[in-house]
Structures are given as C-alpha cells and as structure tokens.
Design a protein around this motif. Structure first.
Motif, PDB file in Angstrom:
ATOM      1  N   LEU A  37       0.825  -1.214   0.000  1.00 57.07           N
ATOM      2  CA  LEU A  37       0.000   0.000   0.000  1.00 57.07           C
ATOM      3  C   LEU A  37       0.854   1.258   0.000  1.00 57.07           C
ATOM      4  CD1 LEU A  37      -2.903  -0.972   2.413  1.00 57.07           C
ATOM      5  CD2 LEU A  37      -2.939  -0.849  -0.090  1.00 57.07           C
ATOM      6  N   GLY A  38       1.979   1.229   0.701  1.00 55.78           N
ATOM      7  CA  GLY A  38       2.901   2.370   0.672  1.00 55.78           C
ATOM      8  C   GLY A  38       3.465   2.580  -0.724  1.00 55.78           C
ATOM      9  N   PHE A  41       0.795   4.159  -2.888  1.00 56.57           N
ATOM     10  CA  PHE A  41       0.653   5.569  -2.565  1.00 56.57           C
ATOM     11  C   PHE A  41       1.764   6.396  -3.212  1.00 56.57           C
ATOM     12  CE2 PHE A  41       1.814   9.153   0.172  1.00 56.57           C
ATOM     13  CZ  PHE A  41       0.645   9.892   0.082  1.00 56.57           C
ATOM     14  N   LEU A  44       1.192   6.594  -6.956  1.00 58.16           N
ATOM     15  CA  LEU A  44       0.109   7.528  -7.302  1.00 58.16           C
ATOM     16  C   LEU A  44       0.549   8.976  -7.117  1.00 58.16           C
ATOM     17  CD1 LEU A  44      -3.042   5.746  -5.850  1.00 58.16           C
ATOM     18  CD2 LEU A  44      -2.442   6.072  -8.256  1.00 58.16           C
ATOM     19  N   GLN A  45       1.289   9.252  -6.065  1.00 60.95           N
ATOM     20  CA  GLN A  45       1.783  10.613  -5.863  1.00 60.95           C
ATOM     21  C   GLN A  45       2.738  11.009  -6.990  1.00 60.95           C
ATOM     22  OE1 GLN A  45      -0.335  12.079  -3.972  1.00 60.95           O
ATOM     23  NE2 GLN A  45       1.100  12.949  -2.501  1.00 60.95           N
ATOM     24  N   TRP A  57      -8.390  12.298  -3.486  1.00 62.35           N
ATOM     25  CA  TRP A  57      -8.084  11.817  -2.152  1.00 62.35           C
ATOM     26  C   TRP A  57      -9.269  11.973  -1.208  1.00 62.35           C
ATOM     27  CZ3 TRP A  57      -4.416   8.542  -2.010  1.00 62.35           C
ATOM     28  CH2 TRP A  57      -3.301   8.671  -2.837  1.00 62.35           C
TER      29      TRP A  57
END
Length: 114
Positions: A37-38, A41, A44-45, A57
C-alpha cells in the motif's frame, strides 16, 4: 502439600502453538500489506506530480471511512481504535476454539517474535 497446578509455563499447548503461528502470520502479512500500500501511494503521488493521473483523495478518504468507521448510539461516526481492532481480531480468531486463553498468550508471543 498444596495441590500441583495444571498450568506449566514450560509446556507448549496446541492453543499456544496455534496462537504463535497466527501471530507470526499476522505480523509478516501486515508488513507485506503495508509495503504494498505504501508503494501504491508513492506511485500515485509520483504519477500525480507528473500530471499523468488525478487522484481524488477526498473520495478515497470517504471510502475508507465507510469501510472502517462505526456509528455510535447517537449516529456519530467513530474511527476504529487499537483496542477495538484487537477485540475484533481475537474474537474472529478464537471463534469456536476451546483453548482461547493459551491461544491469546501465543498470539501475543507470535506478534512479538514475528
């Protein structure tokens, strides 16, 4: 002489071994899920900073709240707490399992050593 106790701290029962194995599994699995999940993230960033994707978000946070938050008697949303997650996990893992006390001790030990 006083009666001998049936509890022996040096013997591993089935519940203790099962709890230790479950604790190690949960801890290792949580690390893998957190790593994945990190990574999602960060990806996506990065894609958002390159203007390749646009992530809503606020909508993501609303989905998270709908999934994990509970409502109290007055209808207010309440976020999960560590103790509520622990109670849910223990209740889930020990449903229809007789050696519950030794399992919980083994689970705590498995989370510690895992």
């Amino acid at each position: 002489p006083p009666p001998e106790s049936t509890v022996n701290l040096y013997e591993l029962t089935f519940g203790t071994v099962a709890g230790m194995c479950a604790g190690v599994f949960i801890k290792k699995g949580a690390k893998i899920v957190a790593f994945f999940l990190g990574g999602v993230f960060v990806l996506l960033q990065y894609l958002g900073s390159m203007s390749l994707v646009r992530v809503d978000w606020a909508r993501m946070a609303a989905r998270f709240e709908n999934l994990l938050y509970t409502r109290d008697a007055l209808g207010n949303k309440r976020p999960p707490t560590i103790s509520s997650l622990w109670r849910w996990a223990v209740d889930f893992l020990t449903a229809d399992f007789q050696p519950r006390a030794s399992f919980i001790a083994g689970l705590a030990l498995g989370l510690r050593i895992g």
